[in-house]
Scaffold this motif. Sequence first.
Motif, PDB file in Angstrom:
ATOM      1  N   GLN A 176      79.531  52.889 -28.805  1.00 11.71           N
ATOM      2  CA  GLN A 176      78.994  54.223 -28.850  1.00 11.71           C
ATOM      3  C   GLN A 176      78.165  54.548 -29.823  1.00 11.71           C
ATOM      4  O   GLN A 176      77.054  55.345 -29.952  1.00 11.71           O
ATOM      5  CB  GLN A 176      79.922  55.484 -28.808  1.00 11.71           C
ATOM      6  CG  GLN A 176      80.922  55.515 -27.450  1.00 11.71           C
ATOM      7  CD  GLN A 176      81.923  56.624 -27.514  1.00 11.71           C
ATOM      8  OE1 GLN A 176      82.400  56.886 -28.327  1.00 11.71           O
ATOM      9  NE2 GLN A 176      82.602  56.592 -26.381  1.00 11.71           N
ATOM     10  N   ILE A 177      78.277  53.878 -30.908  1.00 10.71           N
ATOM     11  CA  ILE A 177      77.574  54.014 -32.209  1.00 10.71           C
ATOM     12  C   ILE A 177      76.465  52.990 -32.209  1.00 10.71           C
ATOM     13  O   ILE A 177      75.347  53.216 -32.887  1.00 10.71           O
ATOM     14  CB  ILE A 177      78.494  54.222 -33.468  1.00 10.71           C
ATOM     15  CG1 ILE A 177      79.592  55.239 -33.433  1.00 10.71           C
ATOM     16  CG2 ILE A 177      77.630  53.927 -34.752  1.00 10.71           C
ATOM     17  CD1 ILE A 177      78.929  56.555 -33.365  1.00 10.71           C
ATOM     18  N   CYS A 178      76.820  51.574 -32.260  1.00 14.32           N
ATOM     19  CA  CYS A 178      75.923  50.613 -32.307  1.00 14.32           C
ATOM     20  C   CYS A 178      75.025  50.212 -31.027  1.00 14.32           C
ATOM     21  O   CYS A 178      74.238  49.375 -31.155  1.00 14.32           O
ATOM     22  CB  CYS A 178      76.703  49.339 -32.738  1.00 14.32           C
ATOM     23  SG  CYS A 178      77.841  48.510 -31.643  1.00 14.32           S
ATOM     24  N   LYS A 179      75.663  51.004 -29.980  1.00 14.41           N
ATOM     25  CA  LYS A 179      74.707  50.727 -28.645  1.00 14.41           C
ATOM     26  C   LYS A 179      74.856  49.139 -28.292  1.00 14.41           C
ATOM     27  O   LYS A 179      73.914  48.672 -27.616  1.00 14.41           O
ATOM     28  CB  LYS A 179      73.422  51.133 -28.847  1.00 14.41           C
ATOM     29  CG  LYS A 179      73.323  52.505 -29.252  1.00 14.41           C
ATOM     30  CD  LYS A 179      73.859  53.488 -28.440  1.00 14.41           C
ATOM     31  CE  LYS A 179      73.781  55.023 -28.820  1.00 14.41           C
ATOM     32  NZ  LYS A 179      74.623  55.872 -27.683  1.00 14.41           N
ATOM     33  N   GLY A 180      75.977  48.490 -28.742  1.00 17.32           N
ATOM     34  CA  GLY A 180      75.934  46.966 -28.131  1.00 17.32           C
ATOM     35  C   GLY A 180      75.249  46.026 -29.099  1.00 17.32           C
ATOM     36  O   GLY A 180      75.070  44.625 -28.749  1.00 17.32           O
ATOM     37  N   LYS A 181      74.633  46.500 -30.109  1.00 16.88           N
ATOM     38  CA  LYS A 181      73.771  45.696 -30.906  1.00 16.88           C
ATOM     39  C   LYS A 181      75.016  45.002 -32.055  1.00 16.88           C
ATOM     40  O   LYS A 181      75.848  45.570 -32.533  1.00 16.88           O
ATOM     41  CB  LYS A 181      72.891  46.149 -31.635  1.00 16.88           C
ATOM     42  CG  LYS A 181      71.760  47.178 -30.940  1.00 16.88           C
ATOM     43  CD  LYS A 181      70.653  47.789 -31.661  1.00 16.88           C
ATOM     44  CE  LYS A 181      69.662  48.497 -30.702  1.00 16.88           C
ATOM     45  NZ  LYS A 181      68.569  49.166 -31.483  1.00 16.88           N
ATOM     46  N   ASN A 182      74.476  43.711 -32.279  1.00 21.98           N
ATOM     47  CA  ASN A 182      75.149  42.962 -33.531  1.00 21.98           C
ATOM     48  C   ASN A 182      76.449  42.834 -33.314  1.00 21.98           C
ATOM     49  O   ASN A 182      77.607  43.201 -34.246  1.00 21.98           O
ATOM     50  CB  ASN A 182      74.671  43.516 -34.771  1.00 21.98           C
ATOM     51  CG  ASN A 182      73.240  43.231 -35.121  1.00 21.98           C
ATOM     52  OD1 ASN A 182      72.586  43.188 -34.411  1.00 21.98           O
ATOM     53  ND2 ASN A 182      72.997  42.841 -36.443  1.00 21.98           N
ATOM     54  N   ILE A 183      77.130  42.359 -31.861  1.00 20.64           N
ATOM     55  CA  ILE A 183      78.556  42.380 -31.798  1.00 20.64           C
ATOM     56  C   ILE A 183      78.814  40.937 -31.445  1.00 20.64           C
ATOM     57  O   ILE A 183      77.985  40.133 -30.915  1.00 20.64           O
ATOM     58  CB  ILE A 183      78.933  43.122 -30.660  1.00 20.64           C
ATOM     59  CG1 ILE A 183      78.616  44.413 -30.797  1.00 20.64           C
ATOM     60  CG2 ILE A 183      80.419  42.850 -30.056  1.00 20.64           C
ATOM     61  CD1 ILE A 183      79.218  45.150 -31.898  1.00 20.64           C
ATOM     62  N   VAL A 184      79.910  40.243 -32.225  1.00 18.13           N
ATOM     63  CA  VAL A 184      80.200  38.892 -31.872  1.00 18.13           C
ATOM     64  C   VAL A 184      81.921  39.196 -31.525  1.00 18.13           C
ATOM     65  O   VAL A 184      82.634  39.702 -32.003  1.00 18.13           O
ATOM     66  CB  VAL A 184      80.369  38.027 -33.403  1.00 18.13           C
ATOM     67  CG1 VAL A 184      81.089  36.782 -33.043  1.00 18.13           C
ATOM     68  CG2 VAL A 184      78.899  37.891 -33.651  1.00 18.13           C
ATOM     69  N   ILE A 185      82.074  38.395 -30.143  1.00 18.02           N
ATOM     70  CA  ILE A 185      83.314  38.357 -29.875  1.00 18.02           C
ATOM     71  C   ILE A 185      83.728  37.055 -30.036  1.00 18.02           C
ATOM     72  O   ILE A 185      83.501  35.962 -29.664  1.00 18.02           O
ATOM     73  CB  ILE A 185      83.344  38.810 -28.269  1.00 18.02           C
ATOM     74  CG1 ILE A 185      82.729  39.800 -27.970  1.00 18.02           C
ATOM     75  CG2 ILE A 185      85.041  38.596 -27.923  1.00 18.02           C
ATOM     76  CD1 ILE A 185      82.658  40.229 -26.862  1.00 18.02           C
TER      77      ILE A 185
END
Length: 258
Positions: free
Chosen positions: A168-177
């Motif tokens: 909700q804050i980063c809007k799906g940016k810069n995510i690593v799973i």
Amino acid sequence: MSLTIFPKESNQQDQTKAKSLGTLTPSIHVHKALPLMGYSAVALNHVIDFKEKKQGTSKRIKVLTRLTLIVSDPSHCNLLRSTSANIRLYDIIAVFPKTEKLFHIACTTLDVDLVCINVTEKLPFYFRRPPVNMAIDRGIYFELLYTPAIKDSTMRRYTISNAISLMQICKGKNIVISSAAERPLELRGPYDVANLGLLFGLSESEAKAAVSTNCRATMLHGETRKSACGVVYTVKKPRKVEEEETTLPACKKAKTQA
């Protein structure tokens, strides 16, 4: 692609060797299983909760070294100085902040590659937009683990809840799973992990990026951190204009040129 594990007949010498390896034996099996699932690189995670843990190595795929610092006090961040010789020995530097203040420090000032998000329990703070946006601008990525969601239903609820709060804050940016798996049965293929990303609030393209391009960007960020200037990464640009011109008939080419 399926992974089948066959039991191996062991003699007394192998049993003695296995006892000497201790907890390293499951990690070796994990590294051998990763190439069969389509992975081309793996990062060895050395967690420092003021105790260093070494893991096994694999020769089949590219092995990176990673340092994860669990910080519960601002004084712990002194170990992450860029001038430290020990920090330069690792390819990836991650920080696990325990409080909101330390999360703000990690996003705004620390020279790290990853910020780990706690997924095993309810977060003691809420994510704020300014530090998250600052981390995105600095090229820092946020790491989410999927293995706790597989192990236990309670941790699955916390994982999805904390991940959605971050989205909700980063809007799906810069995510690593990533996995943090200790056994081969806890591993999942890249496409399965991307499907799990949909449960975390990611779109289809963002979920695929979380297991592919964002991981490569994290590796390049680590190389940039270790070098003096930076890293050049080139991408071949498609020539769409020339292709369109070659497909046009000669009469239409003359009209367009006129």
